[in-house]
Each structure stands twice: as C-alpha cells, then as structure tokens.
Design a protein around this motif. Structure first.
Motif, short mmCIF file in Angstrom:
data_model
loop_
_atom_site.label_atom_id
_atom_site.label_comp_id
_atom_site.label_asym_id
_atom_site.label_seq_id
_atom_site.Cartn_x
_atom_site.Cartn_y
_atom_site.Cartn_z
N LEU A 192 0.79 -1.22 0.00
CA LEU A 192 0.00 0.00 0.00
C LEU A 192 0.83 1.28 0.00
CD1 LEU A 192 -2.87 -1.02 2.43
CD2 LEU A 192 -2.94 -0.89 -0.07
N LYS A 193 2.11 1.17 0.30
CA LYS A 193 2.95 2.36 0.25
C LYS A 193 3.61 2.56 -1.12
CE LYS A 193 4.00 4.89 3.11
NZ LYS A 193 4.91 4.77 4.26
N SER A 194 3.37 1.62 -2.04
CA SER A 194 3.93 1.76 -3.38
C SER A 194 3.35 2.99 -4.07
CB SER A 194 3.64 0.52 -4.23
OG SER A 194 2.26 0.44 -4.54
N SER A 195 4.08 3.54 -5.03
CA SER A 195 3.61 4.75 -5.71
C SER A 195 2.30 4.50 -6.43
CB SER A 195 4.67 5.24 -6.70
OG SER A 195 4.97 4.23 -7.66
N ALA A 196 2.13 3.31 -6.99
CA ALA A 196 0.89 3.00 -7.72
C ALA A 196 -0.31 2.92 -6.78
CB ALA A 196 1.05 1.70 -8.50
N SER A 197 -0.14 2.23 -5.66
CA SER A 197 -1.23 2.12 -4.68
C SER A 197 -1.59 3.49 -4.12
CB SER A 197 -0.85 1.18 -3.54
OG SER A 197 -0.71 -0.15 -3.99
N GLN A 198 -0.59 4.29 -3.81
CA GLN A 198 -0.84 5.63 -3.30
C GLN A 198 -1.53 6.51 -4.33
OE1 GLN A 198 -0.33 7.28 -0.16
NE2 GLN A 198 -0.39 5.11 0.42
N ALA A 199 -1.18 6.32 -5.60
CA ALA A 199 -1.83 7.10 -6.65
C ALA A 199 -3.33 6.81 -6.69
CB ALA A 199 -1.20 6.79 -8.01
N GLY A 200 -3.69 5.54 -6.56
CA GLY A 200 -5.11 5.17 -6.55
C GLY A 200 -5.84 5.73 -5.34
N LEU A 201 -5.23 5.63 -4.16
CA LEU A 201 -5.87 6.12 -2.95
C LEU A 201 -5.99 7.64 -2.94
CD1 LEU A 201 -4.17 3.71 -0.39
CD2 LEU A 201 -6.55 3.65 -1.17
N LYS A 202 -4.99 8.33 -3.46
CA LYS A 202 -5.05 9.80 -3.54
C LYS A 202 -6.08 10.22 -4.58
CE LYS A 202 -0.28 10.60 -2.06
NZ LYS A 202 -0.64 11.22 -0.76
N PHE A 203 -6.21 9.45 -5.65
CA PHE A 203 -7.24 9.74 -6.65
C PHE A 203 -8.62 9.73 -6.01
CE2 PHE A 203 -10.55 7.95 -9.34
CZ PHE A 203 -10.58 8.86 -10.39
N ARG A 204 -8.87 8.72 -5.15
CA ARG A 204 -10.17 8.63 -4.49
C ARG A 204 -10.41 9.87 -3.63
NH1 ARG A 204 -12.10 4.14 -0.06
NH2 ARG A 204 -10.20 4.90 0.97
N GLN A 205 -9.40 10.33 -2.93
CA GLN A 205 -9.54 11.54 -2.11
C GLN A 205 -9.87 12.75 -2.98
OE1 GLN A 205 -9.62 9.56 0.86
NE2 GLN A 205 -9.07 11.59 1.63
N ASP A 206 -9.23 12.87 -4.13
CA ASP A 206 -9.49 14.00 -5.03
C ASP A 206 -10.91 13.93 -5.61
OD1 ASP A 206 -6.92 14.92 -4.64
OD2 ASP A 206 -6.11 13.97 -6.45
N LEU A 207 -11.37 12.72 -5.89
CA LEU A 207 -12.69 12.56 -6.50
C LEU A 207 -13.83 12.85 -5.53
CD1 LEU A 207 -14.13 11.76 -9.13
CD2 LEU A 207 -14.01 9.36 -8.38
N MET A 208 -13.55 12.80 -4.24
CA MET A 208 -14.60 13.00 -3.24
C MET A 208 -15.25 14.38 -3.32
SD MET A 208 -13.37 11.11 0.26
CE MET A 208 -14.75 11.82 1.15
N GLN A 209 -14.53 15.37 -3.83
CA GLN A 209 -15.13 16.70 -3.93
C GLN A 209 -16.31 16.74 -4.91
OE1 GLN A 209 -12.51 19.62 -6.11
NE2 GLN A 209 -11.19 17.81 -6.36
N TYR A 210 -16.43 15.72 -5.74
CA TYR A 210 -17.51 15.65 -6.72
C TYR A 210 -18.54 14.57 -6.34
CZ TYR A 210 -14.05 18.31 -9.32
OH TYR A 210 -13.11 19.25 -9.70
N MET A 211 -18.46 14.11 -5.10
CA MET A 211 -19.42 13.12 -4.59
C MET A 211 -20.34 13.78 -3.58
SD MET A 211 -17.12 9.72 -3.89
CE MET A 211 -15.53 9.46 -4.72
N PRO A 212 -21.50 13.19 -3.30
CA PRO A 212 -22.41 13.75 -2.30
C PRO A 212 -21.77 13.78 -0.92
CG PRO A 212 -23.51 12.08 -3.64
CD PRO A 212 -22.06 12.00 -3.96
N PRO A 213 -22.11 14.76 -0.10
CA PRO A 213 -21.63 14.76 1.29
C PRO A 213 -22.10 13.48 1.99
CG PRO A 213 -22.67 16.85 0.73
CD PRO A 213 -22.98 15.92 -0.39
N GLY A 214 -21.29 12.99 2.89
CA GLY A 214 -21.68 11.78 3.60
C GLY A 214 -21.51 10.51 2.79
N ILE A 215 -20.66 10.55 1.78
CA ILE A 215 -20.49 9.38 0.91
C ILE A 215 -19.99 8.17 1.70
CG2 ILE A 215 -18.10 9.91 0.25
CD1 ILE A 215 -20.87 8.53 -2.07
#
Length: 447
Positions: free
Chosen positions: A235-258
């Motif tokens: 999970l600390k690999s650059s690829a795994s972190q890229a996916g997890l950070k992507f999810r954090q970035d995408l949350m701004q376009y999701m409903p509150p309380g997702i």
C-alpha cells in the motif's frame, strides 16, 4: 486455474457418467421424490438476484415438494450470521459464499465438495454442464484447493452506470473512458453542489463495502495492490498511493456523507437523478430500469468501468451456493437439487428476466437477451477477458477486511493521510497474516 479446470472436467465426466437411469429418464421431480417434505434453510441478500430466485421458487417447490426457507440478511451481517450458525451446528443447510469467503468456508469444513454429489447419478442432473459456467466465475466463486464447492449464483462485474441525459446536457456524447478523464473533465461539469447535484457516487460504507467496493476498486486500475507476491503490504507503493489519492481527489464531486453510502444509497442516488455516474455491480441493472424505483429509465446507459494507468481492470464480485456440511444426508441431497436448479441453464433466461444475473455462458448468446439488457455486453467482455482477483480469497480476508474498512474510512474522512492509513493497514494486516502462518511456511501464499 489449471487445477480447477481439471477438477471441473473430472466433475463433468462424473456428472455425465451412466447411472441407474438414462439421461432421458432423469427429471427433477423423480430425483426429488425421496426428499419430499424436506425443509431447506439458506441466507439471502436484499438484492435483485435473490428477489429473482424468490420469484421463481414456487416452481421448484411445486415440482419437488421441497420447501426452501430463506432469511433476508444485510450483506454486512451475512458472513457473521453464517459463521455463527456453522460453528454452533445450526440449521442452515446451504451456504451463501462470497468469493472472498470460499477459503475460510472450505478450510473449516463448513461446505461439501460438489464431487460428493456428482458421483450419485440419481440426484445429479445429466444436464448439469459445469463447463457451461464462465470459467472465471466457477474458479473465483466456487473453487478452492483444486475442488469445486459451490456453483455461481449471484454474479457481478463492475460496470459504469450513467445518466446519458445529464452527460448530454453537460456537453458529453459518451461516458468517460478513463478515471483521469472522469475526474478532470467530466466531474467538474456534472457537479453543482448548490443544487445538490454531483458527478459520481462511490459506495463506501464502513465494512466490506468500504474495503472491497471502495478501497480496493481504486488500487488495481492504478497498478496498485493490497499485497505483493510475498504477501507483504504493497500500500505504500507509488501506484497504490496514486489510486488512494485519486479517491480523495474525486470525493469533492461526490455527495456529502459518501462514507455512509452502501450499494442501495449509491444506486438510489443515480436512480433519483442526484448523481450522474456510479460504478456498481451488474446485478443492480434491474433496479435502475424499474420505473417503480428509478426516474432515469429512459436515460440509463451502461459502459465498462473506466480505465486507469494500468488498464481497464473492473471489479469482480459474486457468490456461490454450496451444500452445508452440518446438514443431514437427506437435507444435503435436497440442497444439491435446489442448487443445481437455481444455477441451471434451464432457468437462466427466466432468472435474468426476473432481475438476476446468471453465470451461464449460453444465456448471453441469446440475441433477445443481448438486445434487451444493456449490461450484458460489457459484463460478458470482462468475464471472458478475465479480471484480477482484486480481493485476496484466503481465509484471513475477513480479519483484514475489518482493518481496511476502518482505516480506509479514516482516510476518506481525512482523519489520516493516505500514507498514514497505508502504514496502519500494512502493520495490522501483516500481524494477521503472521498469526495465520503465512510467513513461516505453514500456509501457501497462493491458491
């Protein structure tokens, strides 16, 4: 996979072996006669595939005289309820087995290998045709240690469901082909928080929904994974972190309380026009096309899940039905008759038409089925190509899932960073695997 396919071939021969009666003489009614009045017990979920088989159940019960008692249980409680029943030698005669539970259920001796029953021609349909299932499904959902334990029943491929009308209004004539495109191009134009309209919803309720449907979903397309080949955290690999950070970035376009959204909430958000896109299981197609539950039936469209830097790697999920070892011999044989019927090629079409998703290849060759159900083409393509088992299928998964669910939720709530969360999950996950004997040679790393 080769071992499993060899086992399937052997079972197919057993199922087709000559018995006391010819294939022409075999019928479900005759086979079930000795078991008339038998009561079967099974756990079902509140999902379309189960409602579909419940709709068809009167046909089975009328033909056989066998009564199927089912209890509708929330997915998040279904494993625990079954495990408690099996350890207490309770009344369940069948097991509903998620693909990540197969190792636990098989290694604990809670379910019976299919070969136990295929040896008995009196209770095995000559048309069983195990090779008629998608090999990927039979392997992932029902097989362990080279043996087949369960038959694929409720089958899923991750798909992109979207509101084509909303996309068109935003200037798009097709869905996003990549996750990057969804985030950077589509999501800003499809989100208007003042009107409570959002681009996307990712079911992320703490529990298996968080660990499997949210956390793991963003690892594989970005080239990441939960574990490396030595079963250490990746999970600390650059690829795994890229996916997890992507999810954090995408949350701004999701409903509150997702983080409180389970499958029902995500599907309903699309169905009611609150979000424009979701990545969900193929099984929810019937919910989204039902005018009673969906406002977007005329606008619903389906596509494969978006591709990531590592390619198009959609989620894989689903369940098998297996005979419970704790059941009496009579109950086991009656359960086997039900499982064959529920997963048979014979009822595949009415099952699909009632809202289920069959694991049989033949049904999707039907031109009417392909034309009527928009999810078929992308789903079949993913099953034929094969997708990664993005959740480990070993017995330790349930304990690891709880860890991933806890810290994956904390990441989404920004209580910890993705790096901090990866550290916590990695340390706790490796503790579980160490206790289970995966690092001292007591257990094989791969099945």
């Amino acid at each position: 996979m080769k071992t499993v396919l060899a086992a399937v071939s052997a079972l197919a021969l057993l199922a087709a072996a000559p018995g006391p009666a010819s294939a022409q003489d075999w019928s479900l009614e005759k086979a079930a006669a000795p078991y008339k009045g038998t009561q079967l017990n099974v756990v079902f979920l509140d999902r379309p595939g189960y409602r579909a088989i419940i709709k068809l159940l009167p046909e089975f019960e009328k033909k056989t005289g066998i009564k199927v008692n089912y209890e509708i249980v929330p997915y998040e409680n279904s494993r625990e309820k079954q495990v408690l029943n099996f350890t207490a030698k309770g009344d369940l005669t069948m097991a509903l087995v998620d693909l990540v539970w197969i190792g636990e259920f098989a290694e604990n001796g809670w379910i019976v290998p299919v070969e136990t029953f295929t040896k008995d021609a009196a209770i095995t349909d000559p048309k069983l045709n195990l090779p008629g299932f998608f090999p990927l499904l039979l392997d992932a959902f029902g097989s362990w240690g080279g043996k087949v334990y369960g038959l694929p029943f409720d089958n899923y491929s991750g798909l992109l469901f979207y509101n084509s009308c909303k996309l068109k209004q935003a200037g798009f004539d097709k869905p996003p082909a990549t996750w990057d495109e969804l985030l950077k191009t589509y999501a800003p134009k499809l989100t208007n928080a003042d009107k409570k309209e959002y681009a996307y919803a990712l079911q992320s309720l703490r529990g298996e929904t968080q660990s499997a449907d949210s956390f793991m979903r963003v690892l594989w397309p970005f080239g990441g994974s939960l574990l490396d080949k030595s079963f250490r955290s990746n999970l600390k690999s650059s690829a795994s972190q890229a996916g997890l950070k992507f999810r954090q970035d995408l949350m701004q376009y999701m409903p509150p309380g997702i983080v409180s959204y389970d499958h029902a909430e995500a599907v309903n958000a699309l169905a009611q026009g609150q979000v424009a896109m979701i990545t969900e299981w193929s099984a929810f197609y019937s919910t989204l096309t039902d005018p009673k539950t969906s406002k977007i039936t005329d606008c619903l469209a389906v596509a494969p899940e978006p591709a990531g830097p590592a390619g198009r790697l959609p989620a894989l999920g689903g369940f098998s039905l297996a005979v419970a070892a704790q059941a009496s011999e009579k109950e086991q044989k009656a359960s086997w008759l039900f499982i064959q019927w529920a997963t048979s090629e014979e009822i595949a079409k009415p099952y699909v038409e009632a809202g289920g998703v069959s694991g049989r290849m033949k049904i999707y060759e039907d031109p009417q089925i392909r034309a009527t159900y928009k999810f078929v083409e992308p789903m079949v393509a993913s099953w034929q190509k094969g997708v990664p088992e993005f959740r480990p299928r070993f017995p330790a998964w349930p304990a690891i899932s709880e860890v991933v669910a806890e810290w994956g939720t904390k990441m989404m709530l920004k209580e910890v960073s993705t790096e901090q969360g990866a550290d916590e999950i990695g340390r706790r996950m490796e503790d579980v695997l160490k206790k289970e004997g995966y690092y001292d040679g007591k257990k094989p790393l791969l099945q």
